[in-house]
Design a protein around this motif. Structure first.
Motif, PDB file in Angstrom:
ATOM      1  N   TYR A  11       0.824  -1.069  -0.084  1.00  0.00           N
ATOM      2  CA  TYR A  11      -0.358  -0.128   0.125  1.00  0.00           C
ATOM      3  C   TYR A  11       1.421   1.190   0.071  1.00  0.00           C
ATOM      4  O   TYR A  11       0.856   1.943  -0.497  1.00  0.00           O
ATOM      5  CB  TYR A  11      -1.192  -0.107   1.259  1.00  0.00           C
ATOM      6  N   HIS A  15       0.877   4.272  -2.788  1.00  0.00           N
ATOM      7  CA  HIS A  15       0.512   5.647  -2.471  1.00  0.00           C
ATOM      8  C   HIS A  15       1.570   5.831  -1.703  1.00  0.00           C
ATOM      9  O   HIS A  15       1.503   6.670  -0.551  1.00  0.00           O
ATOM     10  CB  HIS A  15      -0.904   5.421  -0.993  1.00  0.00           C
ATOM     11  N   GLU A  17       1.747   9.415  -1.067  1.00  0.00           N
ATOM     12  CA  GLU A  17       1.152  10.850   0.366  1.00  0.00           C
ATOM     13  C   GLU A  17       1.467  10.095   1.504  1.00  0.00           C
ATOM     14  O   GLU A  17       1.413  10.488   2.261  1.00  0.00           O
ATOM     15  CB  GLU A  17       0.353  11.021  -0.637  1.00  0.00           C
ATOM     16  N   THR A  18       0.785   8.016   1.419  1.00  0.00           N
ATOM     17  CA  THR A  18       0.826   7.708   2.942  1.00  0.00           C
ATOM     18  C   THR A  18       2.076   7.483   3.023  1.00  0.00           C
ATOM     19  O   THR A  18       2.710   7.411   4.780  1.00  0.00           O
ATOM     20  CB  THR A  18       0.246   6.772   2.823  1.00  0.00           C
ATOM     21  N   HIS A  40      -4.953   8.274   6.356  1.00  0.00           N
ATOM     22  CA  HIS A  40      -3.633   7.327   5.572  1.00  0.00           C
ATOM     23  C   HIS A  40      -3.407   6.353   6.031  1.00  0.00           C
ATOM     24  O   HIS A  40      -3.677   5.514   5.723  1.00  0.00           O
ATOM     25  CB  HIS A  40      -2.349   7.525   5.792  1.00  0.00           C
ATOM     26  N   LEU A  44      -5.558   2.752   4.300  1.00  0.00           N
ATOM     27  CA  LEU A  44      -5.020   1.330   4.647  1.00  0.00           C
ATOM     28  C   LEU A  44      -5.677   0.065   4.459  1.00  0.00           C
ATOM     29  O   LEU A  44      -5.363  -0.860   4.328  1.00  0.00           O
ATOM     30  CB  LEU A  44      -3.489   1.636   5.046  1.00  0.00           C
ATOM     31  N   TRP A  47      -8.079  -0.942   2.209  1.00  0.00           N
ATOM     32  CA  TRP A  47      -7.746  -1.618   1.428  1.00  0.00           C
ATOM     33  C   TRP A  47      -7.141  -3.339   1.592  1.00  0.00           C
ATOM     34  O   TRP A  47      -7.032  -3.604   0.444  1.00  0.00           O
ATOM     35  CB  TRP A  47      -6.243  -0.398   0.305  1.00  0.00           C
TER      36      TRP A  47
END
Length: 276
Positions: A11, A15, A17-18, A40, A44, A47
């Motif tokens: 993840y 991603h 940005e996370t 965030h 996560l 997902w």
């Protein structure tokens, strides 16, 4: 587990940005607990558990596979109430509000006198009465033992903020795990006695207890038992400055347990694949 097999790492890679928020939090540069949780950590979890549900494939399990999942998933429930109690004791001198929330959860899980019985008792009795399935005393597989050990080590931590983040992780996955377990027990019921859902009366009650906002066991208005647990613990991360929660330590605890729980599911799925 390796970085290549970790759902958390997958993840973060997808991603950036996370990944940046996680790195920044651990380094002390990202200081918004609310943004960390809502933008965030919660996405996560959603997902990762969508991937886990695909991995498990509850609707396609055979009887042996479904039984294996049910037996292994019963183990953590056996110990969760005592872990909540230990965690509350560990943090009460540092953050009595966090201790209060953990004790509230402990009483719900462990069976507050005059209210709903202990959740583990309800669950194991439901498996026995609805499906004739005895899981009490089941000796866990190595991957389940690892997960239990991770929680045992966590609740004995000398860092209250680590416990806060780790128990938020445990609760953050609870709705997804309960829904997946419901799918698995429904599958087992279909395969063994031709019944599922509300036809499995005791199990249906157990799942509604956790997931239904209007259930008699819900103690926080407008939220199911599990939703209230999630929000009750997320609050200490979101309002970390108010409660003097060290955000880097909390995130370290969250990562420790989230990595452990997602790895556990992946290992169980691998075990199930060998039972075809």
């Amino acid at each position: 587990m390796t970085p290549e097999s970790s759902l958390v790492q997958a993840y973060l890679k997808a991603h950036p940005e996370t990944q940046s928020a996680v790195n920044g939090t651990l380094l002390g540069n990202f200081t918004s607990g609310t943004a960390l949780v809502t933008a965030h950590l919660a996405p996560l979890v959603d997902w990762a558990y969508a991937r886990i549900a695909e991995m498990v494939g509850a609707a396609d399990l055979n009887e042996r596979q479904a039984r294996m999942y049910i037996e292994e998933l019963s183990v953590f429930a056996r110990y969760n109430a005592q872990y909540l109690k230990a965690a509350a004791t560990a943090v009460e001198g540092y953050c009595p509000e966090l201790a209060h929330e953990l004790r509230r959860n402990h009483l719900e899980e462990g069976g507050e006198r005059g209210k709903v019985p202990a959740h583990y008792v309800l669950y194991t009795n439901a498996l026995l009465s609805d499906l004739g399935l005895l899981v009490n005393g089941h000796v866990p597989a190595p991957e389940t033992e690892t997960l239990v050990n991770l929680h045992q080590w966590m609740v004995g931590s000398h860092m209250p903020s680590h416990i806060a983040g780790a128990y938020y992780a445990t609760e953050a996955v609870a709705i997804a795990e309960t829904e997946l377990l419901r799918d698995i027990t429904n599958r087992y019921g279909e395969l063994t006695i031709g019944r599922s859902g509300s036809e499995l009366k005791a199990l249906h009650y157990y799942y509604e207890l956790h997931l239904d906002d209007e259930h008699e066991a819900a103690q926080v208005g407008g939220m199911s038992v599990e939703a209230a647990h999630i929000e009750g613990l997320a609050r200490f991360i979101k309002e970390s400055e108010t409660f003097h929660i060290d955000l880097p330590q909390a995130l370290d605890g969250w990562l420790t347990i989230t990595e452990g729980m997602t790895h556990w599911w992946a290992q169980l799925a691998h075990r199930a694949s060998e039972m075809n």
